[in-house]
Structures are given as C-alpha cells and as structure tokens.
Design a protein around this motif. Structure first.
Motif, PDB file in Angstrom:
ATOM      1  N   GLN A  21       0.930  -1.347  -0.067  1.00 45.79           N
ATOM      2  CA  GLN A  21       0.126  -0.104   0.006  1.00 45.79           C
ATOM      3  C   GLN A  21       0.941   1.234  -0.230  1.00 45.79           C
ATOM      4  OE1 GLN A  21      -2.881  -0.164   3.154  1.00 45.79           O
ATOM      5  NE2 GLN A  21      -3.580  -2.083   2.759  1.00 45.79           N
ATOM      6  N   ASP A  22       2.065   1.187  -0.065  1.00 45.09           N
ATOM      7  CA  ASP A  22       3.090   2.405  -0.369  1.00 45.09           C
ATOM      8  C   ASP A  22       3.478   2.911  -1.394  1.00 45.09           C
ATOM      9  OD1 ASP A  22       4.510   4.090   1.341  1.00 45.09           O
ATOM     10  OD2 ASP A  22       6.216   3.193   1.219  1.00 45.09           O
ATOM     11  N   PRO A  23       3.095   4.059  -1.951  1.00 46.00           N
ATOM     12  CA  PRO A  23       2.400   4.981  -1.401  1.00 46.00           C
ATOM     13  C   PRO A  23       1.039   4.952  -1.381  1.00 46.00           C
ATOM     14  CG  PRO A  23       3.120   5.888  -3.421  1.00 46.00           C
ATOM     15  CD  PRO A  23       3.768   4.449  -3.168  1.00 46.00           C
ATOM     16  N   ASP A  30      -4.462   5.476   3.334  1.00 47.82           N
ATOM     17  CA  ASP A  30      -3.471   6.089   4.237  1.00 47.82           C
ATOM     18  C   ASP A  30      -3.700   5.595   5.839  1.00 47.82           C
ATOM     19  OD1 ASP A  30      -1.538   8.188   4.631  1.00 47.82           O
ATOM     20  OD2 ASP A  30      -3.030   9.564   5.136  1.00 47.82           O
ATOM     21  N   GLU A  31      -4.769   5.820   6.120  1.00 49.48           N
ATOM     22  CA  GLU A  31      -5.443   5.292   7.353  1.00 49.48           C
ATOM     23  C   GLU A  31      -4.738   3.819   7.736  1.00 49.48           C
ATOM     24  OE1 GLU A  31      -9.519   4.410   9.786  1.00 49.48           O
ATOM     25  OE2 GLU A  31      -9.528   6.205   8.286  1.00 49.48           O
ATOM     26  N   GLN A  32      -4.985   2.956   6.776  1.00 47.64           N
ATOM     27  CA  GLN A  32      -4.643   1.600   6.948  1.00 47.64           C
ATOM     28  C   GLN A  32      -3.070   1.660   7.174  1.00 47.64           C
ATOM     29  OE1 GLN A  32      -5.977  -0.284   3.503  1.00 47.64           O
ATOM     30  NE2 GLN A  32      -7.921  -1.032   4.710  1.00 47.64           N
ATOM     31  N   GLU A  33      -2.227   2.251   6.440  1.00 50.94           N
ATOM     32  CA  GLU A  33      -0.927   2.510   6.619  1.00 50.94           C
ATOM     33  C   GLU A  33      -0.407   2.974   8.010  1.00 50.94           C
ATOM     34  OE1 GLU A  33       1.741   5.784   4.723  1.00 50.94           O
ATOM     35  OE2 GLU A  33       2.077   3.813   3.527  1.00 50.94           O
TER      36      GLU A  33
END
Length: 56
Positions: A21-23, A30-33
C-alpha cells in the motif's frame, strides 16, 4: 502468549501489507498504513521487552 518467532512472522506479514500500500493512493489506504505501522511498532516493542533480562 505468542512465541517470539510467531511475533516476528506477524511483523513480516504486516510489513508486506504495508509495502503493498506504499504509497497510499486513497484516504482509506493512508489510514490503513498508519494502523499497520502502529501494529508493527507494538509488536517490535513486545519483542524488545522479551529480550531484556529479568529484573527491575
């Protein structure tokens, strides 16, 4: 309680999910990261606590 090897395996799984999931491409990713990074940090803390010698 989980063994140190089990915790290390879980860290590796979470890091793989993080890398996928990056980026982040959406607010949800973004929240999961952030959640993945928090989980990895907590598991690493557990390992450090186990590796410290017993005592005060």
């Amino acid at each position: 309680m989980r063994s140190a090897d089990t915790v290390r395996e879980r860290i590796a799984e979470l890091e793989d999910r993080y890398d996928d999931q990056d980026p982040p491409s959406s607010p949800l990713e973004d929240e999961q990261e952030a959640e993945l990074l928090r989980a990895i940090e907590e598991l690493e803390w557990v390992l450090e606590e186990r590796e410290e010698p017993p005592g005060y």
